[in-house]
Write a protein that holds these residues in place. Structure first.
Motif, PDB file in Angstrom:
ATOM      1  N   UNK A  51      19.744   0.698  38.119  1.00 55.38           N
ATOM      2  CA  UNK A  51      20.560   1.273  36.845  1.00 55.38           C
ATOM      3  C   UNK A  51      19.098   0.963  35.685  1.00 55.38           C
ATOM      4  N   UNK A  52      18.442  -0.291  35.898  1.00 57.20           N
ATOM      5  CA  UNK A  52      17.432  -0.312  34.923  1.00 57.20           C
ATOM      6  C   UNK A  52      16.572   0.740  34.847  1.00 57.20           C
ATOM      7  N   UNK A  53      15.336   1.153  36.311  1.00 53.21           N
ATOM      8  CA  UNK A  53      14.973   2.022  36.316  1.00 53.21           C
ATOM      9  C   UNK A  53      15.793   3.501  36.396  1.00 53.21           C
ATOM     10  N   UNK A  54      16.661   3.521  36.284  1.00 52.91           N
ATOM     11  CA  UNK A  54      18.258   4.920  35.437  1.00 52.91           C
ATOM     12  C   UNK A  54      17.591   5.056  34.133  1.00 52.91           C
ATOM     13  N   UNK A  55      17.945   3.946  33.335  1.00 54.56           N
ATOM     14  CA  UNK A  55      17.773   3.528  31.656  1.00 54.56           C
ATOM     15  C   UNK A  55      16.823   4.088  31.408  1.00 54.56           C
ATOM     16  N   UNK A  57      13.466   6.057  33.195  1.00 52.64           N
ATOM     17  CA  UNK A  57      13.478   7.127  32.964  1.00 52.64           C
ATOM     18  C   UNK A  57      13.918   7.466  32.522  1.00 52.64           C
ATOM     19  N   UNK A  58      15.797   7.433  32.149  1.00 51.83           N
ATOM     20  CA  UNK A  58      16.483   8.300  31.312  1.00 51.83           C
ATOM     21  C   UNK A  58      15.471   8.344  29.388  1.00 51.83           C
ATOM     22  N   UNK A  65      10.332  14.938  26.395  1.00 56.74           N
ATOM     23  CA  UNK A  65      11.685  15.931  25.692  1.00 56.74           C
ATOM     24  C   UNK A  65      11.210  16.448  23.895  1.00 56.74           C
ATOM     25  N   UNK A  66      11.905  15.457  23.595  1.00 53.83           N
ATOM     26  CA  UNK A  66      11.293  14.875  22.003  1.00 53.83           C
ATOM     27  C   UNK A  66       9.691  15.452  21.580  1.00 53.83           C
ATOM     28  N   UNK A  67       8.594  15.183  22.443  1.00 56.54           N
ATOM     29  CA  UNK A  67       7.534  15.075  22.174  1.00 56.54           C
ATOM     30  C   UNK A  67       7.527  17.364  22.275  1.00 56.54           C
ATOM     31  N   UNK A  68       7.736  17.011  22.835  1.00 54.73           N
ATOM     32  CA  UNK A  68       7.687  18.662  23.625  1.00 54.73           C
ATOM     33  C   UNK A  68       8.453  19.932  22.530  1.00 54.73           C
TER      34      UNK A  68
END
Length: 145
Positions: A51-55, A57-58, A65-68
């Motif tokens: 769960x921590x890894x998923x957070x 990664x998100x 996405x913001x940088x792009x």
């Protein structure tokens, strides 16, 4: 294919101290099975919190996405600025390059050309003979001379 079968047979049959050749393996020597069998993989002792890894990664995906999006916005802004500069340059050039009417020549004073001050050219006779150093040399020419 035969050597592979032979190696497998040796590995399976060499669990005892004697090899198929009748030789005993030395105390300091490693047996063939030890060379061919890989040691067990060390298990990861740190528990993975999915769960921590998923957070994380998100969060990372959102940053990418913001940088792009910012890069795309910056490129669009730069293109817009360049387009505006080009349009202003075109407007300025058009103002500078307005065709202006040429003055009408005066027809009341006729044009009389003046005689040139240069000496006239002197014609020269063409040279029809070819100099010896520019002639094509071949075997027959050398034999005749």
């Amino acid at each position: 294919m035969e050597p592979l079968k032979e190696v497998r047979n040796r590995v399976e049959g060499s669990s005892s101290s004697d090899n198929s050749n009748g030789r005993s393996s030395g105390g300091g020597r490693r047996s063939l099975t030890n060379c061919l069998i890989k040691p067990p993989v060390k298990k990861n002792t740190i528990p993975i919190d999915l769960k921590l890894r998923a957070v994380e990664r998100a969060r990372f995906a959102h940053q990418v996405a913001e940088k792009r999006r910012l890069i795309k916005q910056y490129k669009m802004e730069r293109e817009r600025q360049q387009k505006l500069e080009e349009e202003e340059e075109i407007k300025r050039l058009r103002k500078e390059l307005i065709p202006k009417a040429q003055l009408m020549p005066y027809f009341d004073r006729p044009f009389v050309p003046r005689r040139s001050e240069k000496q006239p050219t002197v014609p020269r006779e063409p040279k029809f003979c070819i100099p010896r150093h520019k002639t094509i040399k071949c075997c027959r020419c050398h034999a005749m001379t």
